[in-house]
Design an enzyme around this catalytic site. Structure first.
Site, PDB file in Angstrom:
ATOM      1  N   TYR A   1       0.846  -1.203   0.000  1.00 19.28           N
ATOM      2  CA  TYR A   1       0.000   0.000   0.000  1.00 19.28           C
ATOM      3  C   TYR A   1       0.880   1.252   0.000  1.00 19.28           C
ATOM      4  CZ  TYR A   1      -2.710   3.698   2.381  1.00 19.28           C
ATOM      5  OH  TYR A   1      -3.280   4.903   2.754  1.00 19.28           O
TER       6      TYR A   1
ATOM      7  N   LYS B   1       1.527   4.416  -2.507  1.00 15.77           N
ATOM      8  CA  LYS B   1       1.246   5.800  -2.096  1.00 15.77           C
ATOM      9  C   LYS B   1       2.451   6.688  -2.423  1.00 15.77           C
ATOM     10  CE  LYS B   1      -2.132   7.120  -0.243  1.00 15.77           C
ATOM     11  NZ  LYS B   1      -3.431   7.542  -0.866  1.00 15.77           N
TER      12      LYS B   1
END
Ligand code: NAD
Length: 240
Positions: free
Chosen positions: A139, A143
């Site tokens: 994740y 990002k």
């Protein structure tokens, strides 16, 4: 739907996105919400249900919009590297190209403070910290890429900025409190990782929203916020 709108909130049916929509309305702005699912009703918001990865869905929603908030992401808990890459990286690239095509002037990304976190406590960290060389999970990896793409897209006629919260809490939080309470209910809160002095930064939802709206209002020609990332926090981090 056609016409004009001050703001399009991508991920507008999520925790942060819905609060953003509601605060924007309170400030007198016209608002569209774009999301892959619809979670609430509000007569004052124009809803566009679609996928960030679909050119047709996104372009339709962008028509006549001045500023986009991008706060859509798969859940950090999904741990699905391919999905994170598809939505956070490829979806964001598509969004930028379509913003330019549709004549959108401003893009505010909801990034994450985890883009500078490598597993060691950071206290008083500023925005000049480097991106994590070893992101803590897939994740966060996406990002970082997403933020870099958005900030690099800033130009003389398309203005971008990134806002980096860490843990967000407040009414309708679907993540922090429910996950923590769920763990506790299952008896999984009886261990400590580290020495019990790990620092975590939590920010109240209204402060996160306020930071986003201020960032969007400050974006413009020759503004110092263009092409930059900003941490957002309540005050001091707490031990967790
Ligand atoms: P959320 O899960 O409540 O909202 C995200 C929304 O994005 C959901 O409504 C989801 O349906 C939508 N979405 C996902 N994939 C999509 C797609 N392909 N097309 C269209 N919509 C899609 O999460 P949130 O807490 O509101 O997080 C918003 C943003 O803030 C995210 O970018 C997240 O990375 C960032 N963030 C959140 C926290 C936090 O503590 N909640 C902390 C730091 C950063």
């Amino acid at each position: 739907m056609t016409g004009k709108a001050d703001y399009l909130v991508i991920g507008g049916c999520g925790f942060l996105g819905r609060h953003l929509c509601e605060h924007l309305l309170q400030r007198g702005y016209s608002v569209r919400a774009f999301d892959i699912r619809k979670t609430f009703d509000n007569d004052k918001i124009d809803f566009y249900i679609g996928d960030l990865c679909s050119e047709e869905d996104v372009l339709t929603a962008l028509e006549g919009v001045t500023c986009v908030f991008h706060c859509a992401s798969p859940s950090p808990l999904s741990n699905n590297r391919a999905l994170f890459h598809k939505v956070n990286v490829e979806g964001t690239k598509l969004l930028i190209s379509l913003c330019k095509k549709a004549g959108v002037k401003k893009l505010v990304l909801t990034s994450s403070a985890s883009v500078v976190y490598e597993g060691n406590n950071i206290q008083g960290g500023k925005e000049d910290l480097p991106y994590a060389a070893k992101p803590i999970d897939p994740y966060t990896e996406t990002k970082i890429l997403q933020e870099q793409i958005v900030l690099a897209a800033n130009s003389s006629d398309f203005y971008t900025v990134a806002v980096r919260p860490h843990g967000i809490f407040g009414p309708r939080d679907p993540h922090l409190v429910p996950t923590t309470a769920g763990l506790a209910r299952r008896g999984k809160f009886k261990y400590i990782i580290g020495d019990g002095k790990n620092l975590v930064d939590f920010t109240y939802i209204d402060n996160v929203v306020h930071g986003h709206i201020l960032a969007s209002e400050k974006l413009g020609k020759d503004s110092p916020v263009c092409g930059k990332a900003y941490h957002i926090t309540n005050d001091e981090p707490i031990y967790f």
